[in-house]
Write an enzyme that holds these catalytic residues in place. Structure first.
Site, PDB file in Angstrom:
ATOM      1  N   ARG A 101     110.540  45.721  77.990  1.00  0.00           N
ATOM      2  CA  ARG A 101     109.598  46.189  76.959  1.00  0.00           C
ATOM      3  C   ARG A 101     109.926  45.438  75.680  1.00  0.00           C
ATOM      4  NH1 ARG A 101     107.683  52.228  75.324  1.00  0.00           N
ATOM      5  NH2 ARG A 101     106.394  51.735  77.141  1.00  0.00           N
ATOM      6  N   HIS A 128      99.909  46.494  78.502  1.00  0.00           N
ATOM      7  CA  HIS A 128     100.761  47.540  79.094  1.00  0.00           C
ATOM      8  C   HIS A 128     100.284  47.746  80.536  1.00  0.00           C
ATOM      9  CE1 HIS A 128     103.518  50.730  79.443  1.00  0.00           C
ATOM     10  NE2 HIS A 128     103.020  51.614  78.589  1.00  0.00           N
ATOM     11  N   GLN A 131     101.149  50.915  82.775  1.00  0.00           N
ATOM     12  CA  GLN A 131     100.375  52.095  82.371  1.00  0.00           C
ATOM     13  C   GLN A 131      98.952  51.994  82.906  1.00  0.00           C
ATOM     14  OE1 GLN A 131     101.543  54.813  80.158  1.00  0.00           O
ATOM     15  NE2 GLN A 131      99.753  55.699  81.127  1.00  0.00           N
ATOM     16  N   ASP A 231      94.536  56.097  72.601  1.00  0.00           N
ATOM     17  CA  ASP A 231      95.951  55.763  72.405  1.00  0.00           C
ATOM     18  C   ASP A 231      96.245  56.019  70.925  1.00  0.00           C
ATOM     19  OD1 ASP A 231      98.517  54.718  72.569  1.00  0.00           O
ATOM     20  OD2 ASP A 231      97.896  52.654  72.973  1.00  0.00           O
ATOM     21  N   CYS A 271      97.820  57.608  77.269  1.00  0.00           N
ATOM     22  CA  CYS A 271      99.075  57.106  77.830  1.00  0.00           C
ATOM     23  C   CYS A 271     100.279  57.894  77.325  1.00  0.00           C
ATOM     24  CB  CYS A 271      99.227  55.624  77.501  1.00  0.00           C
ATOM     25  SG  CYS A 271      99.085  55.254  75.738  1.00  0.00           S
ATOM     26  N   ARG A 299     103.418  57.398  86.735  1.00  0.00           N
ATOM     27  CA  ARG A 299     104.150  56.181  86.336  1.00  0.00           C
ATOM     28  C   ARG A 299     105.255  55.911  87.351  1.00  0.00           C
ATOM     29  NH1 ARG A 299     104.192  54.631  80.962  1.00  0.00           N
ATOM     30  NH2 ARG A 299     105.340  52.840  81.745  1.00  0.00           N
TER      31      ARG A 299
END
Ligand code: CP
Ligand code: NVA
Length: 315
Positions: A101, A128, A131, A231, A271, A299
């Site tokens: 990340r 991402h 996700q 988001d 998310c 996830r």
């Protein structure tokens, strides 16, 4: 060597296979003796905060029989000037794969280029993809219950509304992944927040037709949607713009009035982490249409399938 840095690093057939494997892993969790990563060690390197990604990858590697090696980027010589190339080469001598990340997407690409192990994007400023894959899996579980082989096909032609920061990593993932899966992506955000040149260039490089539209009119984007997504308005690294963004994005808050314009069967997704009262109202977050915690759980299952897929297909 296979990597998963962006949605289109998997072909349509591979996305279907990953969904099927994730469904099987989900059904077998705690019972199967999964050993796809047996005797392997995978590095999990974080340059940014994380709750879901950190824990789901750590647990996921463990459940596949591997050793997760947690690496806080600040603790590595990387933070004192060692190059990304040398770090990738050295860590490739110890580890069998790497989950990263980071801020600049280019770091992932350089790591993948210089190392000799699979690299997974656990969020960059650009995309991402873990996700996104999970979110599509979570929707497909509802559209094709019990038929994982139909999951990818069940998403084709669905209208997905994405509201708020339409230039962030999650929005880019919907623009790119939505095109790969044939979903209609209706973005609504402030002027100046339309998808940028980078994601458009990626679509072109992948030979994909754009399936997104951008408008500043929240109601128009949500009308008739099968799913409404949002988001945070202030992504990690954007804190200096907080006051301006909170003001600009106010008209794009997902609330009950806006949700009423979507299909009655529409789902709400996020998310997480969420900021109730900013990008989404507290009542929508807690409504029966909201499937945010199923997303969070999935996830684990989807990432395990991605890791197993990369481990099985490494050169
Ligand atoms: N959704 C997500 O990636 O959450 P974290 O930042 O907590 O990992
Ligand atoms: N766009 C958000 C996603 C967090 C999971 C961020 O980058 O902070």
């Amino acid at each position: 060597m296979r990597h998963f840095l962006k949605e289109t690093d998997l072909s349509a057939a591979e996305i279907s296979a990953v969904f099927a494997q994730a469904a099987a892993l989900k059904a077998a969790r705690g019972r199967a003796t999964a050993s796809d990563l047996a005797r392997q060690s995978w590095g999990l390197m974080f340059f940014k905060k994380s709750t879901r990604t950190r824990v789901s990858f750590q647990v996921g590697v463990h459940e596949l029989g591997g050793l997760p090696v947690m690496l806080n980027a600040d603790d590595l010589q990387l933070s004192r000037g060692e190059t990304v190339a040398d770090t990738a080469k050295v860590l490739s001598r110890y580890l069998h794969g790497m989950v990263i990340r980071c801020h600049e997407h280019a770091l992932l690409e350089e790591f993948a280029r210089c190392g000799t192990m699979p690299v997974v994007n656990a969020l960059s400023d650009f995309l991402h993809p873990c996700q996104f894959m999970t979110d599509m899996f979570t929707l497909a579980e509802r559209y094709a219950p019990g038929r994982p082989e139909q999951y990818a096909a069940s998403l084709k032609g669905r209208k997905i509304a994405f509201l708020g920061d339409t230039a962030c990593n999650m929005a880019n993932s919907f623009v790119l992944g939505g095109a790969a899966l044939g979903a209609e992506i209706a973005l609504a955000g402030p002027a100046g927040y339309e998808p940028g040149a980078e994601v458009r260039a990626q679509l072109k490089a992948d030979g994909l037709k754009e399936t997104f539209t951008f408008t500043t009119d929240a109601a128009a984007a949500v009308k008739g949607a099968d799913m409404v997504y949002t988001d945070v308005w202030v992504s990690m690294g954007m804190e200096a713009e907080k006051a301006e963004r909170l003001k600009l994005m106010q008209p794009y808050q997902v609330n009950a009035k806006l949700m009423a314009l979507a299909k009655p069967s529409a789902y709400f997704m996020h998310c997480l982490p969420a900021h109730p009262g900013e990008e989404v109202s507290a009542d929508v977050l807690a409504s029966p249409q909201s499937i945010i915690f199923d997303q969070a759980e999935n996830r684990l299952h989807v990432q395990k399938a991605i890791l197993a897929h990369l481990a099985a297909h490494r050169g």
